[in-house]
Design a protein around this motif. Structure first.
Motif, mmCIF file in Angstrom:
data_model
loop_
_atom_site.group_PDB
_atom_site.id
_atom_site.type_symbol
_atom_site.label_atom_id
_atom_site.label_comp_id
_atom_site.label_asym_id
_atom_site.label_seq_id
_atom_site.Cartn_x
_atom_site.Cartn_y
_atom_site.Cartn_z
ATOM 1 N N GLU A 78 32.703 39.716 38.238
ATOM 2 C CA GLU A 78 33.735 39.440 37.232
ATOM 3 C C GLU A 78 35.008 40.224 37.554
ATOM 4 O O GLU A 78 36.118 39.686 37.525
ATOM 5 C CB GLU A 78 33.207 39.812 35.843
ATOM 6 C CG GLU A 78 34.204 39.589 34.723
ATOM 7 C CD GLU A 78 33.632 39.977 33.380
ATOM 8 O OE1 GLU A 78 33.875 39.233 32.425
ATOM 9 O OE2 GLU A 78 32.959 41.023 33.278
ATOM 10 N N HIS A 79 34.854 41.501 37.889
ATOM 11 C CA HIS A 79 36.003 42.341 38.237
ATOM 12 C C HIS A 79 36.679 41.843 39.513
ATOM 13 O O HIS A 79 37.907 41.779 39.590
ATOM 14 C CB HIS A 79 35.535 43.789 38.410
ATOM 15 C CG HIS A 79 36.634 44.740 38.711
ATOM 16 N ND1 HIS A 79 36.993 45.076 39.992
ATOM 17 C CD2 HIS A 79 37.460 45.425 37.892
ATOM 18 C CE1 HIS A 79 37.992 45.925 39.952
ATOM 19 N NE2 HIS A 79 38.299 46.161 38.691
ATOM 20 N N ALA A 82 38.652 38.668 38.737
ATOM 21 C CA ALA A 82 39.830 38.977 37.916
ATOM 22 C C ALA A 82 40.890 39.701 38.745
ATOM 23 O O ALA A 82 42.079 39.399 38.648
ATOM 24 C CB ALA A 82 39.421 39.831 36.710
ATOM 25 N N ASN A 85 42.294 37.122 41.538
ATOM 26 C CA ASN A 85 42.485 35.744 41.098
ATOM 27 C C ASN A 85 43.669 35.074 41.792
ATOM 28 O O ASN A 85 43.546 33.952 42.292
ATOM 29 C CB ASN A 85 42.650 35.678 39.586
ATOM 30 C CG ASN A 85 42.783 34.254 39.100
ATOM 31 O OD1 ASN A 85 41.937 33.411 39.401
ATOM 32 N ND2 ASN A 85 43.844 33.976 38.376
#
Length: 110
Positions: A78-79, A82, A85
Protein backbone atom coordinates in the motif's frame (compact mmCIF):
# COMPACT_ATOMS: atom_id res chain seq x y z
CA UNK A 1 24.36 11.94 20.76
CA UNK A 2 25.03 8.53 19.28
CA UNK A 3 25.10 8.31 15.48
CA UNK A 4 23.82 5.44 13.35
CA UNK A 5 24.31 4.68 9.69
CA UNK A 6 21.51 3.54 7.44
CA UNK A 7 22.18 2.19 3.98
CA UNK A 8 19.72 2.46 1.12
CA UNK A 9 19.92 3.13 -2.60
CA UNK A 10 23.70 2.73 -2.31
CA UNK A 11 23.84 5.90 -0.19
CA UNK A 12 24.93 6.13 3.44
CA UNK A 13 23.01 8.45 5.73
CA UNK A 14 24.11 9.38 9.25
CA UNK A 15 21.29 9.92 11.71
CA UNK A 16 21.41 11.11 15.29
CA UNK A 17 19.60 8.87 17.78
CA UNK A 18 16.58 11.23 17.96
CA UNK A 19 16.07 11.09 14.20
CA UNK A 20 16.51 7.32 14.19
CA UNK A 21 13.93 6.81 16.95
CA UNK A 22 11.42 8.96 15.00
CA UNK A 23 12.08 6.92 11.88
CA UNK A 24 11.60 3.68 13.82
CA UNK A 25 8.34 5.00 15.25
CA UNK A 26 7.14 6.01 11.78
CA UNK A 27 8.07 2.58 10.43
CA UNK A 28 6.11 0.87 13.18
CA UNK A 29 3.10 3.12 12.57
CA UNK A 30 3.19 2.55 8.80
CA UNK A 31 3.94 -1.14 8.54
CA UNK A 32 3.57 -2.96 11.85
CA UNK A 33 -0.18 -2.58 12.34
CA UNK A 34 -2.94 -5.05 11.47
CA UNK A 35 -5.05 -4.51 8.35
CA UNK A 36 -8.82 -4.82 8.18
CA UNK A 37 -8.97 -7.29 5.30
CA UNK A 38 -8.43 -10.99 5.77
CA UNK A 39 -5.73 -12.97 4.00
CA UNK A 40 -8.31 -15.43 2.73
CA UNK A 41 -9.65 -12.67 0.45
CA UNK A 42 -6.23 -12.23 -1.15
CA UNK A 43 -4.14 -14.33 -3.49
CA UNK A 44 -1.15 -16.53 -2.75
CA UNK A 45 2.24 -15.29 -3.89
CA UNK A 46 5.78 -16.58 -3.53
CA UNK A 47 8.56 -14.57 -1.94
CA UNK A 48 12.25 -15.34 -1.67
CA UNK A 49 13.04 -17.54 1.33
CA UNK A 50 15.33 -14.88 2.82
CA UNK A 51 12.54 -12.26 2.59
CA UNK A 52 10.07 -14.69 4.14
CA UNK A 53 12.43 -15.26 7.08
CA UNK A 54 13.03 -11.54 7.63
CA UNK A 55 9.33 -10.70 7.49
CA UNK A 56 8.50 -13.58 9.80
CA UNK A 57 11.07 -12.34 12.34
CA UNK A 58 9.66 -8.81 12.15
CA UNK A 59 6.05 -9.75 12.71
CA UNK A 60 6.95 -12.09 15.58
CA UNK A 61 8.44 -9.15 17.45
CA UNK A 62 5.15 -7.24 17.44
CA UNK A 63 3.32 -7.45 20.77
CA UNK A 64 0.95 -10.39 21.16
CA UNK A 65 1.36 -11.43 17.53
CA UNK A 66 -0.94 -8.54 16.54
CA UNK A 67 -0.01 -8.71 12.89
CA UNK A 68 0.45 -11.40 10.31
CA UNK A 69 2.83 -11.58 7.39
CA UNK A 70 -0.19 -10.74 5.23
CA UNK A 71 -0.78 -7.50 7.19
CA UNK A 72 2.86 -6.48 6.90
CA UNK A 73 3.07 -7.15 3.15
CA UNK A 74 -0.29 -5.45 2.56
CA UNK A 75 0.93 -2.29 4.30
CA UNK A 76 4.30 -2.34 2.52
CA UNK A 77 2.60 -2.66 -0.87
CA UNK A 78 0.00 0.00 0.00
CA UNK A 79 2.82 2.41 0.91
CA UNK A 80 4.80 1.52 -2.21
CA UNK A 81 1.86 2.19 -4.55
CA UNK A 82 0.94 5.42 -2.76
CA UNK A 83 4.54 6.65 -2.77
CA UNK A 84 5.23 5.81 -6.40
CA UNK A 85 1.74 6.34 -7.87
CA UNK A 86 2.85 9.11 -10.25
CA UNK A 87 5.88 7.18 -11.46
CA UNK A 88 3.87 3.98 -11.94
CA UNK A 89 1.11 5.82 -13.81
CA UNK A 90 3.63 7.60 -16.08
CA UNK A 91 5.45 4.34 -16.77
CA UNK A 92 2.17 2.55 -17.63
CA UNK A 93 1.15 5.37 -19.97
CA UNK A 94 4.49 5.26 -21.76
CA UNK A 95 4.27 1.46 -22.13
CA UNK A 96 0.70 1.67 -23.47
CA UNK A 97 1.77 4.34 -25.97
CA UNK A 98 4.74 2.28 -27.10
CA UNK A 99 2.58 -0.83 -27.45
CA UNK A 100 -0.01 1.16 -29.38
CA UNK A 101 2.66 2.50 -31.78
CA UNK A 102 4.07 -0.98 -32.25
CA UNK A 103 0.63 -2.39 -32.91
CA UNK A 104 -0.15 0.29 -35.52
CA UNK A 105 3.07 -0.43 -37.39
CA UNK A 106 2.47 -4.17 -37.47
CA UNK A 107 -1.16 -4.10 -38.66
CA UNK A 108 -1.32 -5.04 -42.34
CA UNK A 109 -4.79 -3.65 -43.05
CA UNK A 110 -3.86 -0.01 -42.48
Amino acid sequence: MQEHELRGDSRTVSLDSGTLSRKVSNYERLFLQPVKTAALHGKAIYVRPEFHQRIQRLVRLVDDDKISMYSYLDRVLEHHFATFNEEITAWCRSRFQALSRNLKTTLTWE
